[in-house]
Write a protein that holds these residues in place. Sequence first.
Motif, short mmCIF file in Angstrom:
data_model
loop_
_atom_site.label_atom_id
_atom_site.label_comp_id
_atom_site.label_asym_id
_atom_site.label_seq_id
_atom_site.Cartn_x
_atom_site.Cartn_y
_atom_site.Cartn_z
N GLY A 1 73.51 -48.81 63.75
CA GLY A 1 72.74 -48.37 64.90
C GLY A 1 73.55 -47.99 66.12
N ASP B 1 58.53 -44.99 74.70
CA ASP B 1 57.72 -46.21 74.60
C ASP B 1 57.30 -46.74 75.95
OD1 ASP B 1 60.12 -47.33 75.57
OD2 ASP B 1 60.78 -47.82 73.56
N LEU C 1 62.48 -50.38 66.79
CA LEU C 1 63.28 -50.71 65.61
C LEU C 1 64.03 -52.03 65.81
CD1 LEU C 1 63.73 -49.28 62.87
CD2 LEU C 1 65.84 -48.35 63.80
N SER C 2 64.57 -52.23 67.01
CA SER C 2 65.25 -53.49 67.33
C SER C 2 64.32 -54.69 67.20
CB SER C 2 65.80 -53.46 68.75
OG SER C 2 66.76 -52.45 68.91
N ALA C 3 63.06 -54.47 67.55
CA ALA C 3 62.10 -55.57 67.52
C ALA C 3 61.47 -55.74 66.14
CB ALA C 3 61.02 -55.34 68.57
N GLY C 4 61.94 -54.97 65.15
CA GLY C 4 61.46 -55.14 63.79
C GLY C 4 60.39 -54.17 63.35
N ILE D 1 57.29 -58.39 70.56
CA ILE D 1 58.68 -58.80 70.78
C ILE D 1 58.74 -60.32 70.74
CG2 ILE D 1 60.69 -58.63 72.30
CD1 ILE D 1 59.26 -56.31 73.73
N PRO E 1 58.53 -50.44 62.25
CA PRO E 1 58.84 -49.45 61.22
C PRO E 1 59.36 -48.15 61.83
CG PRO E 1 56.50 -49.39 61.66
CD PRO E 1 57.07 -50.50 62.51
N ILE E 2 60.07 -47.38 61.03
CA ILE E 2 60.48 -46.03 61.40
C ILE E 2 59.29 -45.10 61.17
CG2 ILE E 2 61.98 -44.11 60.72
CD1 ILE E 2 63.98 -46.44 59.79
N TYR F 1 63.66 -49.04 70.81
CA TYR F 1 63.44 -50.49 70.98
C TYR F 1 62.54 -51.05 69.89
CZ TYR F 1 63.05 -54.80 73.81
OH TYR F 1 63.11 -56.09 74.27
N VAL G 1 56.73 -50.53 77.46
CA VAL G 1 57.07 -51.90 77.09
C VAL G 1 56.56 -52.86 78.14
CG1 VAL G 1 58.96 -53.48 76.55
CG2 VAL G 1 59.15 -51.07 75.90
N GLY H 1 62.05 -47.01 79.39
CA GLY H 1 63.23 -47.78 79.79
C GLY H 1 63.73 -47.46 81.18
#
Lengths: 269, 269, 269, 269
Positions: free
Chosen positions: D268, D123, D167-170, D186, D172-173, D165, D125, D225
């Motif tokens: 997770g 990703d 997924l953590s922020a809501g 975010i 989709p997979i 990240y 970010v 990251g």
Amino acid sequence: KIAGYIRKAGKQVLLSRVSAYHKDLNETMLADKPDCAIVLGGDGTIIQTANDLMTYDIPILGVNLGTLGFLAEIEENHVMDALDRLFIDDYRMESRLMIQGNIHYSQQHTGRYENTTGYSLNDIVITRKGFSRIISLGIYVNEELVDNFQGDGVIISTPTGSTAYNLSAGGPIIIPRSSVMVITPICPHSLSPRSIVVPAEDTVKVVVGKSKKTQEAEATVTFDGNQVYELGTDDIITINKSQYDTKLIKLNQTGIYEILRSKLSNNGD
Amino acid sequence: KIAGYIRKAGKQVLLSRVSAYHKDLNETMLADKPDCAIVLGGDGTIIQTANDLMTYDIPILGVNLGTLGFLAEIEENHVMDALDRLFIDDYRMESRLMIQGNIHYSQQHTGRYENTTGYSLNDIVITRKGFSRIISLGIYVNEELVDNFQGDGVIISTPTGSTAYNLSAGGPIIIPRSSVMVITPICPHSLSPRSIVVPAEDTVKVVVGKSKKTQEAEATVTFDGNQVYELGTDDIITINKSQYDTKLIKLNQTGIYEILRSKLSNNGD
Amino acid sequence: KIAGYIRKAGKQVLLSRVSAYHKDLNETMLADKPDCAIVLGGDGTIIQTANDLMTYDIPILGVNLGTLGFLAEIEENHVMDALDRLFIDDYRMESRLMIQGNIHYSQQHTGRYENTTGYSLNDIVITRKGFSRIISLGIYVNEELVDNFQGDGVIISTPTGSTAYNLSAGGPIIIPRSSVMVITPICPHSLSPRSIVVPAEDTVKVVVGKSKKTQEAEATVTFDGNQVYELGTDDIITINKSQYDTKLIKLNQTGIYEILRSKLSNNGD
Amino acid sequence: KIAGYIRKAGKQVLLSRVSAYHKDLNETMLADKPDCAIVLGGDGTIIQTANDLMTYDIPILGVNLGTLGFLAEIEENHVMDALDRLFIDDYRMESRLMIQGNIHYSQQHTGRYENTTGYSLNDIVITRKGFSRIISLGIYVNEELVDNFQGDGVIISTPTGSTAYNLSAGGPIIIPRSSVMVITPICPHSLSPRSIVVPAEDTVKVVVGKSKKTQEAEATVTFDGNQVYELGTDDIITINKSQYDTKLIKLNQTGIYEILRSKLSNNGD
């Protein structure tokens, strides 16, 4: 009025206002192979027409009679301008992915029901029915188990349908040109209510499980919010990309992100 | 076996395994004012018993027969130890907020239905029924309009019910001692599916709106997932804190956060 | 202008436009025990003033200079009317819960830092700092472990703060009269990002864990988005209801649900 | 040990345990065009290696040393078996989409910084930095405005990165074979925190806006990251599908849904 304007231009166009209306026309008018179908109405009417015309490969121009929609391309008062642009071939065609769901009834139901196939431009929804509080569903992608789901149900949506029920259930917005489907749980008993986006070429399989209380599952599968079939324990729905698609006539009046922003700021009304 | 052990101790305790069973007991046994009701079963059975015993002010000890629950206090094999602790008054009593919903049918329905009141330890759920795709609900708190909701329905939950359907629909976990209710939308058509937490003293009012298609709303209100009433356009449900509460006997076997973590890591099963 | 109008009425009122301005006034003006503080500015300025005046128990009237806020009670052009109503005691006082966070530095940090206490009308936020990708936090309520959290951080919010950062992070809306706090994770590594609502009387404890990479946690705690302290491994923040609260003068111009609906339809701007 | 086993088989393979280690090897070993790189470590190490080897088109076999990962294909104790299968060409190659982000500094920054390009398997970010509470970002797809975002930041993720990240922020997979990117906000200030899935061929553009307080935006862009660049007002990041991809060697030990279920039930970790 619109019909008259078209006739003067010597073109063959199918007009549909409500589903009841164009049902009668199917036989005779479709025989003439119209160049396009002009649908007056909201997204619901356009989806209905897309299902009806699916096998005829006729592009659709949606004319918005009410609030802003995702599928309707033009406002009512711009119809004549739009027709003029159609006549001089000044438009773009957008192909929208459709999915199909094959219902395989388990042995215990095959006496009563016949295996059948439904098609959707928006979504195929499997939900609990009546007073069963929770439904159990086995969800598979390409025969690999995704999850044994418990909750209100599951939505398998096309990109077109991603802004409909999928969005209400917490699913992501998917831009129509994306060649994917999205699997979104409805009120899952589990705490991880995430949508899963899969390639459009994959096969999603949903197996209806036993309900806790009655031992007999009470479920329904709904195609585009319209065609509904009852399901019982061990019945299977297999969902694939359809061989058919829906062709929308685009005149680039409003971009999808502009519609999205507008919908967002009106809370989706 | 448990009954025998209790009898030897000379105590009066109500045993309930399934609702059908203790229904017969109500008249005779409740006349004897039992000291507590021991409920063998899952959270569902305990909630059912809480509703049945509501007006009798009898504390409940939940004995878990299956998977870990939020309401059951002890595992089956610890029953005798638990009884011993009850006999020597070595326990804590926890009062759980209950809510009540008064159904006021609109004039057009009052011939058919009588206004009625339901009680819930968990939640009161108003949902669309059958094939109506979307329900419209006017939601008010203390007569102030919160929102004109469109979607699958709305949950009004107690803290106890916050880990049930409310959690599936995306609502927050509420620790039982909190004196609040939570209003959680189910699959809202709008994009802002947020729960609203209100003081328990507030009054929530839900007015059933007209459905788009049939012009006649098809909705149901369900109390604790069990008692179901049909609703139509303009029917009103008024929800308040109940004068009754449910008293749970706590032996501090497992803390709520420990249960939550356990449920979380098992995906809520 | 406002000051003149007030002086004519012979009342003692504290005016604050920006924090820099009323800092000078604190000593002299506060000695006169003003009846109320009129704050010209957005929610941010009001929160700042609430913190500054906390120990003086002076009610605050927020005057909105920009967009609609949750705390500002009146628009700029209604100030004179509002003052008239204040003079004849035609108003309601609303008490808003504040929370306090005590920072206990671990032995390895106590040489460098002194234990300290911060106060918040909105929220106390513990987040990762700089380039540490993930922070580990042990979260406890009344000394019971809630969760070992991994992610961007955690928000402990009052009802007043529930519509601020808490809402962005997915937390519920909490009506101010509710006597609760809400714990909301920020981008949790786990898949169960649920807020937990706890009674205001409970004690929340957050223990900073070791970071994977550097073995030395890099975290910060922020009070009301303003006061910031650095934290390291094993440092502890204990959060309680504060002995102080903030008193807001309410003239019932706009209900909270009306503000919420307005904010929702503007996407929170 | 592994190196010895490979050498005996007469194959040329690159071993990487930690990034520091294989940095030295790059020059000499890569000159020999190894057939594959065996990476011992978690998903983080594999992503690091993918970035390092990107331009060399060398397939990667991930060997899991710790907890189950999404990218590591085999457990440590199956390495020899895996090598045997590699030697007889009994494996599948999976191509993973990478994205690239071009940073165009605005005129006011071009003296200080040089325009640059970063690559990501997971990703890209863009987040607020330091004590700026909120960042403003203009988000565009194919030059059409998606939204003027306010909040903590935005993630543009590949399908591979969707379980990180995003997924953590809501978000989709997204199953890796899907040819899409996903844009996930975010902690958005707005109430509609929905991810948008776009075709991988589209161009996402993010323009850093002015911060309210300092008038000077404080933002950073982070690639996988790891690589971090500072950004200021009017700086632009343009994100596209990269010409490079990452080739993973798949031995079909564990399906992605099995890994997902395992991760879900472990919250997770």
